[in-house]
Design a protein around this motif. Structure first.
Motif, PDB file in Angstrom:
ATOM      1  N   TRP A  80       0.828  -1.201   0.000  1.00 56.67           N
ATOM      2  CA  TRP A  80       0.000   0.000   0.000  1.00 56.67           C
ATOM      3  C   TRP A  80       0.867   1.259   0.000  1.00 56.67           C
ATOM      4  CZ3 TRP A  80      -5.127   0.910  -0.594  1.00 56.67           C
ATOM      5  CH2 TRP A  80      -5.982  -0.191  -0.563  1.00 56.67           C
ATOM      6  N   ALA A  81       1.944   1.249   0.766  1.00 49.88           N
ATOM      7  CA  ALA A  81       2.829   2.411   0.829  1.00 49.88           C
ATOM      8  C   ALA A  81       3.485   2.668  -0.525  1.00 49.88           C
ATOM      9  CB  ALA A  81       3.893   2.206   1.908  1.00 49.88           C
ATOM     10  N   GLU A  82       3.906   1.608  -1.197  1.00 49.03           N
ATOM     11  CA  GLU A  82       4.497   1.757  -2.532  1.00 49.03           C
ATOM     12  C   GLU A  82       3.473   2.320  -3.515  1.00 49.03           C
ATOM     13  OE1 GLU A  82       7.381   1.615  -3.725  1.00 49.03           O
ATOM     14  OE2 GLU A  82       8.631   0.283  -2.512  1.00 49.03           O
ATOM     15  N   ALA A  83       2.244   1.824  -3.429  1.00 51.14           N
ATOM     16  CA  ALA A  83       1.197   2.330  -4.308  1.00 51.14           C
ATOM     17  C   ALA A  83       0.925   3.803  -4.035  1.00 51.14           C
ATOM     18  CB  ALA A  83      -0.080   1.516  -4.127  1.00 51.14           C
ATOM     19  N   ALA A  84       0.982   4.192  -2.762  1.00 52.93           N
ATOM     20  CA  ALA A  84       0.793   5.595  -2.399  1.00 52.93           C
ATOM     21  C   ALA A  84       1.917   6.460  -2.980  1.00 52.93           C
ATOM     22  CB  ALA A  84       0.738   5.741  -0.881  1.00 52.93           C
ATOM     23  N   LEU A  85       3.150   5.957  -2.950  1.00 51.53           N
ATOM     24  CA  LEU A  85       4.269   6.696  -3.541  1.00 51.53           C
ATOM     25  C   LEU A  85       4.106   6.849  -5.048  1.00 51.53           C
ATOM     26  CD1 LEU A  85       7.357   5.292  -1.572  1.00 51.53           C
ATOM     27  CD2 LEU A  85       6.228   7.515  -1.302  1.00 51.53           C
ATOM     28  N   ASP A  86       3.620   5.803  -5.692  1.00 48.92           N
ATOM     29  CA  ASP A  86       3.347   5.897  -7.135  1.00 48.92           C
ATOM     30  C   ASP A  86       2.318   6.992  -7.406  1.00 48.92           C
ATOM     31  OD1 ASP A  86       5.086   3.865  -7.866  1.00 48.92           O
ATOM     32  OD2 ASP A  86       3.550   2.298  -7.802  1.00 48.92           O
ATOM     33  N   ALA A  87       1.278   7.034  -6.583  1.00 52.65           N
ATOM     34  CA  ALA A  87       0.229   8.043  -6.763  1.00 52.65           C
ATOM     35  C   ALA A  87       0.779   9.454  -6.546  1.00 52.65           C
ATOM     36  CB  ALA A  87      -0.923   7.771  -5.793  1.00 52.65           C
ATOM     37  N   ILE A  88       1.640   9.619  -5.535  1.00 56.87           N
ATOM     38  CA  ILE A  88       2.243  10.926  -5.273  1.00 56.87           C
ATOM     39  C   ILE A  88       3.102  11.356  -6.457  1.00 56.87           C
ATOM     40  CG2 ILE A  88       3.903  12.163  -3.822  1.00 56.87           C
ATOM     41  CD1 ILE A  88       2.914  10.440  -1.466  1.00 56.87           C
ATOM     42  N   ALA A  89       3.874  10.426  -6.995  1.00 60.10           N
ATOM     43  CA  ALA A  89       4.745  10.746  -8.132  1.00 60.10           C
ATOM     44  C   ALA A  89       3.935  11.176  -9.350  1.00 60.10           C
ATOM     45  CB  ALA A  89       5.614   9.533  -8.487  1.00 60.10           C
TER      46      ALA A  89
ATOM     47  N   PRO B 222      -9.154   4.919  -4.902  1.00 55.72           N
ATOM     48  CA  PRO B 222      -8.329   4.815  -6.111  1.00 55.72           C
ATOM     49  C   PRO B 222      -7.142   3.864  -5.933  1.00 55.72           C
ATOM     50  CG  PRO B 222      -8.857   7.104  -5.658  1.00 55.72           C
ATOM     51  CD  PRO B 222      -9.285   6.321  -4.463  1.00 55.72           C
ATOM     52  N   LEU B 223      -6.542   3.861  -4.750  1.00 51.75           N
ATOM     53  CA  LEU B 223      -5.411   2.964  -4.515  1.00 51.75           C
ATOM     54  C   LEU B 223      -5.866   1.508  -4.471  1.00 51.75           C
ATOM     55  CD1 LEU B 223      -3.318   4.952  -1.870  1.00 51.75           C
ATOM     56  CD2 LEU B 223      -2.795   4.591  -4.284  1.00 51.75           C
ATOM     57  N   ALA B 224      -7.053   1.275  -3.908  1.00 52.59           N
ATOM     58  CA  ALA B 224      -7.583  -0.090  -3.893  1.00 52.59           C
ATOM     59  C   ALA B 224      -7.801  -0.581  -5.321  1.00 52.59           C
ATOM     60  CB  ALA B 224      -8.883  -0.132  -3.099  1.00 52.59           C
ATOM     61  N   ARG B 225      -8.324   0.293  -6.182  1.00 49.57           N
ATOM     62  CA  ARG B 225      -8.509  -0.091  -7.587  1.00 49.57           C
ATOM     63  C   ARG B 225      -7.165  -0.357  -8.251  1.00 49.57           C
ATOM     64  NH1 ARG B 225     -12.504   4.022  -7.397  1.00 49.57           N
ATOM     65  NH2 ARG B 225     -11.088   5.509  -8.398  1.00 49.57           N
TER      66      ARG B 225
END
Length: 223
Positions: A21-30, A41-44
């Motif tokens: 989840w943390a990695e996915a959050a970093l991808d979203a921030i980037a 959105p992260l769950a999707r």
């Protein structure tokens, strides 16, 4: 919901870790900034239900904290550990600057997104990363024989050069060389930022104290 479906969903929540989840959050921030860190959105993105999120985190801020902590470790403890593979202070500086010059685009975008955010935790994270790097570079200059004031000035210059390059990659990428020309540019930067006349000073107590502090920071982030 059948018993089989319930078991499958529970297994999915357990298999997907908090780090995922943390990695996915970093991808979203980037990609879209800190505001993009949202549960649905992260769950999707991860192909799971929101239940997976609440298996690991109580709320969005807890996930954001985990993502910031992960990025901070990448940018400080992990990179410093690679530089520390050499016992020679000049070679450590070379390794450090090569790593900075070859930072991946995701990490650069995260840095820019966090530094431009109004989120207090994000800005504090960037400040810690910046100061850890600046302090570690200062340690390198002290180990090569500079006095405290000179090393501090050079360390500030070196980190400012890095930040300027990151911003240029975003705002005016065509101004930066590519391919083999980039390697020439990198050699130029390293030559400029590591003065040839500086000699190593063994047993410099102040430099040793600073290095110990930098290593302690890395150890805390690795824990």
């Amino acid at each position: 919901m059948t018993d089989a479906q319930s078991i499958a969903r529970s297994a999915q929540r357990i298999t997907l870790t908090a780090a995922n989840w943390a990695e996915a959050a970093l991808d979203a921030i980037a990609e879209n900034g800190i505001e993009a860190v949202a549960v649905e959105p992260l769950a999707r993105r991860l192909g799971v239900t929101k239940g997976s999120f609440y298996w690991h985190f109580t709320h969005r801020e807890a996930l954001l904290h985990a993502a910031l902590e992960l990025w901070e470790r990448y940018e400080t403890a992990d990179t410093i550990a690679r530089a520390e593979s050499s016992s020679d202070p000049r070679e450590r500086m070379h390794s450090l600057f090569r790593q900075l010059a070859n930072t991946d685009q995701r990490s650069e975008r995260i840095l820019l997104a966090l530094s431009g955010s109004d989120n207090t935790a994000a800005r504090s994270c960037v400040q810690r990363v910046t100061e850890c790097w600046r302090s570690y570079v200062e340690v390198g200059y002290r180990a090569m024989g500079m006095d405290a004031t000179e090393a501090r000035h050079w360390a500030t210059l070196a980190y400012s050069t890095y930040i300027g390059t990151v911003r240029m990659r975003r705002d005016n990428p065509d101004a930066l060389p590519t391919g083999s020309d980039f390697n020439d540019y990198l050699r130029f930067l390293i030559k400029t930022l590591i003065p040839g006349g500086v000699g190593s000073v063994a047993g410099n107590r102040d430099a040793a104290d600073l290095l110990g502090a930098a290593r302690a920071t890395g150890a805390r982030l690795s824990a």
